[in-house]
Design an enzyme around this catalytic site. Structure first.
Site, PDB file in Angstrom:
ATOM      1  N   CYS A  82       0.807  -1.214   0.000  1.00  0.00           N
ATOM      2  CA  CYS A  82       0.000   0.000   0.000  1.00  0.00           C
ATOM      3  C   CYS A  82       0.841   1.264   0.000  1.00  0.00           C
ATOM      4  O   CYS A  82       0.304   2.371  -0.069  1.00  0.00           O
ATOM      5  CB  CYS A  82      -0.928   0.001   1.213  1.00  0.00           C
ATOM      6  SG  CYS A  82      -2.094  -1.375   1.211  1.00  0.00           S
ATOM      7  N   CYS A 207     -13.220   0.237   8.046  1.00  0.00           N
ATOM      8  CA  CYS A 207     -12.390  -0.236   6.935  1.00  0.00           C
ATOM      9  C   CYS A 207     -12.342   0.778   5.798  1.00  0.00           C
ATOM     10  O   CYS A 207     -13.358   1.401   5.463  1.00  0.00           O
ATOM     11  CB  CYS A 207     -12.939  -1.564   6.392  1.00  0.00           C
ATOM     12  SG  CYS A 207     -13.124  -2.862   7.640  1.00  0.00           S
ATOM     13  N   SER A 208     -11.182   0.919   5.175  1.00  0.00           N
ATOM     14  CA  SER A 208     -11.058   1.795   4.014  1.00  0.00           C
ATOM     15  C   SER A 208     -11.786   1.189   2.816  1.00  0.00           C
ATOM     16  O   SER A 208     -12.206   0.030   2.834  1.00  0.00           O
ATOM     17  CB  SER A 208      -9.594   2.045   3.683  1.00  0.00           C
ATOM     18  OG  SER A 208      -8.921   0.836   3.405  1.00  0.00           O
ATOM     19  N   ILE A 210     -12.626   0.103  -1.223  1.00  0.00           N
ATOM     20  CA  ILE A 210     -12.096  -0.466  -2.468  1.00  0.00           C
ATOM     21  C   ILE A 210     -12.293   0.598  -3.549  1.00  0.00           C
ATOM     22  O   ILE A 210     -13.408   1.069  -3.765  1.00  0.00           O
ATOM     23  CB  ILE A 210     -12.820  -1.770  -2.828  1.00  0.00           C
ATOM     24  CG1 ILE A 210     -12.520  -2.833  -1.772  1.00  0.00           C
ATOM     25  CG2 ILE A 210     -12.408  -2.252  -4.218  1.00  0.00           C
ATOM     26  CD1 ILE A 210     -13.357  -4.092  -1.916  1.00  0.00           C
ATOM     27  N   LYS A 327     -10.078   6.165   4.523  1.00  0.00           N
ATOM     28  CA  LYS A 327     -11.380   5.745   5.019  1.00  0.00           C
ATOM     29  C   LYS A 327     -12.517   6.285   4.163  1.00  0.00           C
ATOM     30  O   LYS A 327     -13.494   5.573   3.908  1.00  0.00           O
ATOM     31  CB  LYS A 327     -11.537   6.214   6.478  1.00  0.00           C
ATOM     32  CG  LYS A 327     -12.872   5.892   7.109  1.00  0.00           C
ATOM     33  CD  LYS A 327     -13.049   4.392   7.291  1.00  0.00           C
ATOM     34  CE  LYS A 327     -14.479   4.005   7.524  1.00  0.00           C
ATOM     35  NZ  LYS A 327     -15.324   4.116   6.346  1.00  0.00           N
ATOM     36  N   HIS A 331      -9.012   4.305  -1.320  1.00  0.00           N
ATOM     37  CA  HIS A 331      -7.684   3.684  -1.201  1.00  0.00           C
ATOM     38  C   HIS A 331      -7.353   2.838  -2.429  1.00  0.00           C
ATOM     39  O   HIS A 331      -7.226   1.622  -2.341  1.00  0.00           O
ATOM     40  CB  HIS A 331      -7.644   2.848   0.075  1.00  0.00           C
ATOM     41  CG  HIS A 331      -6.317   2.230   0.385  1.00  0.00           C
ATOM     42  ND1 HIS A 331      -5.110   2.779  -0.022  1.00  0.00           N
ATOM     43  CD2 HIS A 331      -6.003   1.090   1.058  1.00  0.00           C
ATOM     44  CE1 HIS A 331      -4.128   2.008   0.402  1.00  0.00           C
ATOM     45  NE2 HIS A 331      -4.626   0.978   1.045  1.00  0.00           N
TER      46      HIS A 331
END
Length: 383
Positions: A82, A207-208, A210, A327, A331
């Protein structure tokens, strides 16, 4: 010391463009923004994780489609999970600072939303230690941090919910962000049909996203930047890699992150109180909480104070992730590190529009690959 003199940034989200179209769009915008002719670019560095998520495993020369004058320009793809975007930027900075090229183009890109969630999860899992963690999803890896942290310091569910609320609120001011949807505290802290558990105790709101997207930077040597319309100095930077297996690292602190941030601040001759704004790697809410401690904002176990007492709010002493962060901004893995530097550059130049922190002169960027494995920290300031 190299300077950022231009940038490009696509929206982040579920986009119809291909990988090639995304990186061409961001790169072309960066060249136009910088005013640098394509023929003057001495090298291209592409941050792109991939891990089987697209078939373009050899993507570096796709950037030549930005402009015919880029044909025959050296182009290299870099991957560091990442933090692939920051890896690309570091490669370009090394070349510029060594005098091998005068001006470089850096692009970060990822295409993810054409896959199912299980397919993306499997691709991202390639960034963990396969000998020990094969088959373990990244939500579960970061859930292990949450559980270990809670066992050591107490339950921090409320603090994690407040981080999600903050970053979604910040994203409302970022037109490039994927998620323009404010969330309230009670929704984020409770498991529900709309906020299900992903990996206990991490919920969807922890969770970030998709995402698809790309970002780009043009960097140049000091002398060439003097005639530029804008210039942002990368005053200091540090990269720290830690062991890959979680079993060989602490589960209650981001040791490599703390070392990278400390080294970057020391090289800049600054302390954390000298930083006006920060963009940090909140792939999961627990990552942002632990980064508060890695930054030196709070003592171990006390990171919750930074969010609960408003230190990192938009009007706090050190606003964190005014872009919405991973977030809510999104990402797209290979693009994230480059995007963070675009946002930070805009802040210190006073060009962040509705996201702007008034009077911001210095920014800290922290981009992380894997579960605290590849750690990149930089300090930016206007010149």
């Amino acid at each position: 010391m190299a300077r950022i003199i231009g940038w490009g940034h696509t929206p982040f989200g579920r986009l119809p463009e291909t990988l090639s179209e995304l990186l061409v769009s961001a790169g072309r915008e960066a060249l136009e923004h910088s005013g640098v002719p394509a023929a003057e670019i001495g090298g291209i560095w592409l941050g792109h994780f991939n891990s089987g998520m697209v078939g373009d495993a050899f993507a570096s020369s796709l950037a030549l489609d930005i402009d015919p004058d880029l044909r025959f320009t050296p182009a290299t793809r870099l991957e560091n999970a990442c933090a692939s975007g920051s890896a690309a930027l570091w490669g370009a900075l090394d070349a510029v600072e060594a005098g091998r090229v005068d001006t470089a183009l850096v692009i970060g890109v990822e295409k993810m939303t054409h896959l199912t969630t299980p397919e993306v999860t499997a691709g991202l899992a390639g960034a963990s230690a396969q000998k020990e963690e094969a088959g373990v999803s990244f939500p579960e890896i970061f859930a292990r941090f949450v559980r270990a942290y809670a066992a050591e310091y107490g339950d921090r569910t409320d603090a994690l919910a407040r981080i999600a609320v903050k970053n979604h609120a910040n994203a409302m001011a970022n037109p490039l962000a994927q998620m323009h949807k404010p969330l309230d505290f009670e929704f984020c802290r409770q498991v529900s049909d709309r906020n299900p558990m992903i990996a206990d105790p991490l919920k969807v709101t922890d969770c970030s996203l998709i995402s698809d997207g790309a970002a780009a930077l043009v960097i140049t040597r000091d002398e060439a930047a003097r005639g530029a319309a804008r210039a942002v100095a990368i005053r200091a930077r540090s990269q720290v890699n830690d062991y890959l297996p979680m079993s060989r690292r602490s589960s209650t602190e981001l040791t490599g992150a703390a070392r990278a941030i400390r080294q970057a601040l020391k090289a800049a001759g600054l302390g954390i109180r000298d930083i006006d704004v920060a963009e940090v790697h909140d792939c999961f809410t627990i990552a942002e909480l632990m980064t508060y401690e890695a930054m030196g904002l709070a003592a171990p176990g006390e990171g919750h104070r930074a969010i609960e007492e408003g230190w990192v709010a938009a009007d706090g002493i050190l606003p964190v992730n005014l872009s919405g962060g991973l977030k809510a901004k999104g990402h797209p893995v290979g693009a994230t590190g480059v995007s963070m530097h675009v946002i930070a550059a805009r802040q210190v130049l006073g060009e962040a529009e509705a996201m702007q922190r008034a009077g911001a002169e210095r920014a800290l960027v922290f981009n992380m690959g894997g579960s605290g494995v590849a750690n990149y920290a930089s300090v930016l300031e206007a010149t």
